[in-house]
Design a protein around this motif. Structure first.
Motif, PDB file in Angstrom:
ATOM      1  N   VAL A  45       0.831  -1.204   0.000  1.00  0.00           N
ATOM      2  CA  VAL A  45       0.000   0.000   0.000  1.00  0.00           C
ATOM      3  C   VAL A  45       0.868   1.257   0.000  1.00  0.00           C
ATOM      4  CG1 VAL A  45      -0.412   0.343   2.504  1.00  0.00           C
ATOM      5  CG2 VAL A  45      -2.184   0.953   0.839  1.00  0.00           C
ATOM      6  N   LEU A  46       1.986   1.232   0.706  1.00  0.00           N
ATOM      7  CA  LEU A  46       2.874   2.395   0.713  1.00  0.00           C
ATOM      8  C   LEU A  46       3.509   2.608  -0.663  1.00  0.00           C
ATOM      9  CD1 LEU A  46       4.511   1.961   4.236  1.00  0.00           C
ATOM     10  CD2 LEU A  46       2.734   3.611   3.566  1.00  0.00           C
ATOM     11  N   GLU A  47       3.822   1.505  -1.340  1.00  0.00           N
ATOM     12  CA  GLU A  47       4.357   1.616  -2.700  1.00  0.00           C
ATOM     13  C   GLU A  47       3.312   2.217  -3.633  1.00  0.00           C
ATOM     14  OE1 GLU A  47       5.428  -1.491  -6.213  1.00  0.00           O
ATOM     15  OE2 GLU A  47       6.350  -1.897  -4.262  1.00  0.00           O
ATOM     16  N   ARG A  48       2.080   1.782  -3.492  1.00  0.00           N
ATOM     17  CA  ARG A  48       0.986   2.321  -4.297  1.00  0.00           C
ATOM     18  C   ARG A  48       0.854   3.815  -4.069  1.00  0.00           C
ATOM     19  NH1 ARG A  48      -3.090   4.037  -2.865  1.00  0.00           N
ATOM     20  NH2 ARG A  48      -4.944   3.423  -1.962  1.00  0.00           N
ATOM     21  N   ASP A  49       0.898   4.236  -2.802  1.00  0.00           N
ATOM     22  CA  ASP A  49       0.811   5.652  -2.466  1.00  0.00           C
ATOM     23  C   ASP A  49       2.004   6.430  -3.018  1.00  0.00           C
ATOM     24  OD1 ASP A  49      -1.506   5.012  -1.084  1.00  0.00           O
ATOM     25  OD2 ASP A  49      -0.576   5.186   0.902  1.00  0.00           O
ATOM     26  N   ALA A  50       3.185   5.826  -2.952  1.00  0.00           N
ATOM     27  CA  ALA A  50       4.395   6.482  -3.451  1.00  0.00           C
ATOM     28  C   ALA A  50       4.319   6.693  -4.962  1.00  0.00           C
ATOM     29  CB  ALA A  50       5.638   5.670  -3.079  1.00  0.00           C
ATOM     30  N   VAL A  51       3.825   5.711  -5.672  1.00  0.00           N
ATOM     31  CA  VAL A  51       3.688   5.844  -7.127  1.00  0.00           C
ATOM     32  C   VAL A  51       2.714   6.977  -7.447  1.00  0.00           C
ATOM     33  CG1 VAL A  51       2.800   4.683  -9.196  1.00  0.00           C
ATOM     34  CG2 VAL A  51       4.373   3.489  -7.662  1.00  0.00           C
ATOM     35  N   SER A  52       1.652   7.077  -6.687  1.00  0.00           N
ATOM     36  CA  SER A  52       0.679   8.159  -6.886  1.00  0.00           C
ATOM     37  C   SER A  52       1.326   9.522  -6.632  1.00  0.00           C
ATOM     38  CB  SER A  52      -0.517   7.957  -5.955  1.00  0.00           C
ATOM     39  OG  SER A  52      -1.407   9.041  -6.043  1.00  0.00           O
ATOM     40  N   LEU A  53       2.067   9.644  -5.537  1.00  0.00           N
ATOM     41  CA  LEU A  53       2.754  10.909  -5.248  1.00  0.00           C
ATOM     42  C   LEU A  53       3.787  11.242  -6.311  1.00  0.00           C
ATOM     43  CD1 LEU A  53       3.343  10.953  -1.369  1.00  0.00           C
ATOM     44  CD2 LEU A  53       1.796  12.386  -2.714  1.00  0.00           C
ATOM     45  N   ALA A  54       4.486  10.235  -6.809  1.00  0.00           N
ATOM     46  CA  ALA A  54       5.477  10.469  -7.862  1.00  0.00           C
ATOM     47  C   ALA A  54       4.807  11.029  -9.105  1.00  0.00           C
ATOM     48  CB  ALA A  54       6.228   9.178  -8.189  1.00  0.00           C
ATOM     49  N   GLY A  55       3.632  10.538  -9.426  1.00  0.00           N
ATOM     50  CA  GLY A  55       2.880  11.071 -10.563  1.00  0.00           C
ATOM     51  C   GLY A  55       2.511  12.529 -10.355  1.00  0.00           C
ATOM     52  N   ARG A  56       2.106  12.859  -9.147  1.00  0.00           N
ATOM     53  CA  ARG A  56       1.786  14.255  -8.837  1.00  0.00           C
ATOM     54  C   ARG A  56       3.029  15.134  -8.938  1.00  0.00           C
ATOM     55  NH1 ARG A  56      -1.211  13.872  -3.224  1.00  0.00           N
ATOM     56  NH2 ARG A  56      -0.763  16.108  -3.280  1.00  0.00           N
ATOM     57  N   TYR A  57       4.157  14.616  -8.496  1.00  0.00           N
ATOM     58  CA  TYR A  57       5.416  15.362  -8.579  1.00  0.00           C
ATOM     59  C   TYR A  57       5.773  15.631 -10.040  1.00  0.00           C
ATOM     60  CZ  TYR A  57      10.336  16.572  -8.045  1.00  0.00           C
ATOM     61  OH  TYR A  57      11.550  17.209  -8.103  1.00  0.00           O
ATOM     62  N   ARG A  58       5.700  14.587 -10.847  1.00  0.00           N
ATOM     63  CA  ARG A  58       6.027  14.737 -12.272  1.00  0.00           C
ATOM     64  C   ARG A  58       5.050  15.679 -12.985  1.00  0.00           C
ATOM     65  NH1 ARG A  58       7.374   9.366 -11.519  1.00  0.00           N
ATOM     66  NH2 ARG A  58       5.461   8.595 -12.423  1.00  0.00           N
ATOM     67  N   ALA A  59       3.849  15.816 -12.440  1.00  0.00           N
ATOM     68  CA  ALA A  59       2.849  16.727 -13.016  1.00  0.00           C
ATOM     69  C   ALA A  59       3.073  18.166 -12.547  1.00  0.00           C
ATOM     70  CB  ALA A  59       1.445  16.261 -12.639  1.00  0.00           C
ATOM     71  N   GLY A  60       4.114  18.377 -11.745  1.00  0.00           N
ATOM     72  CA  GLY A  60       4.459  19.736 -11.340  1.00  0.00           C
ATOM     73  C   GLY A  60       4.251  20.067  -9.885  1.00  0.00           C
ATOM     74  N   GLU A  61       3.695  19.143  -9.116  1.00  0.00           N
ATOM     75  CA  GLU A  61       3.421  19.395  -7.698  1.00  0.00           C
ATOM     76  C   GLU A  61       4.661  19.022  -6.861  1.00  0.00           C
ATOM     77  OE1 GLU A  61      -0.014  18.150  -4.502  1.00  0.00           O
ATOM     78  OE2 GLU A  61      -0.364  17.759  -6.626  1.00  0.00           O
ATOM     79  N   ARG A  62       5.649  19.894  -6.873  1.00  0.00           N
ATOM     80  CA  ARG A  62       6.955  19.621  -6.252  1.00  0.00           C
ATOM     81  C   ARG A  62       6.904  19.490  -4.731  1.00  0.00           C
ATOM     82  NH1 ARG A  62       8.148  17.945 -10.792  1.00  0.00           N
ATOM     83  NH2 ARG A  62       9.495  19.120 -12.185  1.00  0.00           N
ATOM     84  N   ALA A  63       5.899  20.046  -4.102  1.00  0.00           N
ATOM     85  CA  ALA A  63       5.803  20.017  -2.643  1.00  0.00           C
ATOM     86  C   ALA A  63       5.562  18.618  -2.073  1.00  0.00           C
ATOM     87  CB  ALA A  63       4.695  20.958  -2.173  1.00  0.00           C
ATOM     88  N   VAL A  64       5.250  17.640  -2.907  1.00  0.00           N
ATOM     89  CA  VAL A  64       4.971  16.293  -2.405  1.00  0.00           C
ATOM     90  C   VAL A  64       6.237  15.470  -2.160  1.00  0.00           C
ATOM     91  CG1 VAL A  64       2.688  16.240  -3.510  1.00  0.00           C
ATOM     92  CG2 VAL A  64       4.659  15.207  -4.670  1.00  0.00           C
ATOM     93  N   LYS A  65       7.396  15.952  -2.600  1.00  0.00           N
ATOM     94  CA  LYS A  65       8.612  15.147  -2.492  1.00  0.00           C
ATOM     95  C   LYS A  65       8.940  14.738  -1.049  1.00  0.00           C
ATOM     96  CE  LYS A  65      13.281  14.491  -4.104  1.00  0.00           C
ATOM     97  NZ  LYS A  65      14.389  15.010  -4.912  1.00  0.00           N
ATOM     98  N   PRO A  66       8.880  15.635  -0.049  1.00  0.00           N
ATOM     99  CA  PRO A  66       9.159  15.180   1.322  1.00  0.00           C
ATOM    100  C   PRO A  66       8.202  14.070   1.787  1.00  0.00           C
ATOM    101  CG  PRO A  66       9.254  17.567   1.209  1.00  0.00           C
ATOM    102  CD  PRO A  66       8.707  17.083  -0.117  1.00  0.00           C
ATOM    103  N   SER A  67       6.949  14.153   1.403  1.00  0.00           N
ATOM    104  CA  SER A  67       5.991  13.097   1.758  1.00  0.00           C
ATOM    105  C   SER A  67       6.340  11.792   1.060  1.00  0.00           C
ATOM    106  CB  SER A  67       4.570  13.513   1.378  1.00  0.00           C
ATOM    107  OG  SER A  67       4.176  14.639   2.118  1.00  0.00           O
ATOM    108  N   LEU A  68       6.805  11.895  -0.160  1.00  0.00           N
ATOM    109  CA  LEU A  68       7.215  10.716  -0.916  1.00  0.00           C
ATOM    110  C   LEU A  68       8.417  10.040  -0.254  1.00  0.00           C
ATOM    111  CD1 LEU A  68       7.016   8.872  -3.367  1.00  0.00           C
ATOM    112  CD2 LEU A  68       8.191  10.626  -4.698  1.00  0.00           C
ATOM    113  N   VAL A  69       9.380  10.831   0.180  1.00  0.00           N
ATOM    114  CA  VAL A  69      10.551  10.272   0.874  1.00  0.00           C
ATOM    115  C   VAL A  69      10.104   9.605   2.177  1.00  0.00           C
ATOM    116  CG1 VAL A  69      12.727  10.832   2.042  1.00  0.00           C
ATOM    117  CG2 VAL A  69      12.203  11.858  -0.182  1.00  0.00           C
ATOM    118  N   LYS A  70       9.227  10.247   2.920  1.00  0.00           N
ATOM    119  CA  LYS A  70       8.757   9.690   4.198  1.00  0.00           C
ATOM    120  C   LYS A  70       8.021   8.361   3.983  1.00  0.00           C
ATOM    121  CE  LYS A  70       6.563  11.027   8.488  1.00  0.00           C
ATOM    122  NZ  LYS A  70       7.728  11.001   9.336  1.00  0.00           N
ATOM    123  N   LEU A  71       7.141   8.300   2.983  1.00  0.00           N
ATOM    124  CA  LEU A  71       6.449   7.041   2.669  1.00  0.00           C
ATOM    125  C   LEU A  71       7.450   5.932   2.351  1.00  0.00           C
ATOM    126  CD1 LEU A  71       3.486   8.015   0.301  1.00  0.00           C
ATOM    127  CD2 LEU A  71       3.308   6.900   2.522  1.00  0.00           C
TER     128      LEU A  71
END
Length: 152
Positions: A45-71
């Motif tokens: 489930v954490l991998e699934r969430d990380a992939v979702s956050l990575a997609g948001r990051y690649r779409a320009g939402e740079r603020a999600v990177k710390p959350s992605l690292v934490k996950l």
């Protein structure tokens, strides 16, 4: 170095450090089996969430990177603890794949609850780890995130 060595080295470093700094665990085999299934479910489930956050990051939402690292740190914390308790890669991969299959049929609310619980538990596992293990987990998590964000 060979490609295979690059894949094994992070696991080896994490497992050696974990053995050196983690407290001894005296659970029964049944306790371990329950934890292994929980860990696999959380990693999935954490991998699934990380992939979702990575997609948001690649779409320009740079603020999600710390959350992605934490996950990712939380996921690696489960992996390290399961390894210490005796789970090895082949069995971990099988259990994680089973968890992914189950999660495909879960309602969104149940997945959110699972993710929230796994994040809290992963945070506790990370906090309970020694400083060397935390450093290794954090370094591996940042490297994994960089690799994930580099994918197109």
């Amino acid at each position: 170095m060979s490609h295979r060595f690059h894949l094994v080295l992070p696991w080896l470093a994490l497992s050696v450090a974990a053995v050196l700094v983690a407290p001894a665990h005296a659970a029964t085999g049944e306790d371990d089996a329950v934890f292994f299934r929980r860990a696999a479910s959380c990693v999935a489930v954490l991998e699934r969430d990380a992939v979702s956050l990575a997609g948001r990051y690649r779409a320009g939402e740079r603020a999600v990177k710390p959350s992605l690292v934490k996950l990712t740190e939380q996921g690696f914390s489960f992996i390290g603890r399961a390894y210490l308790r005796g789970l090895r890669k082949d069995e971990a991969d099988r259990l994680t794949e089973e968890a992914k299959q189950v999660q495909q049929t879960m309602p969104a609310d149940a997945l959110r609850q699972l993710s929230t619980g796994c994040q809290a538990e992963g945070t506790r596992l990370y906090a309970d780890a020694g400083s060397l293990e935390q450093m290794l987990v954090s370094n591996r998590a940042r490297a994994r995130v960089d690799k994930l964000l580099a994918k197109k």
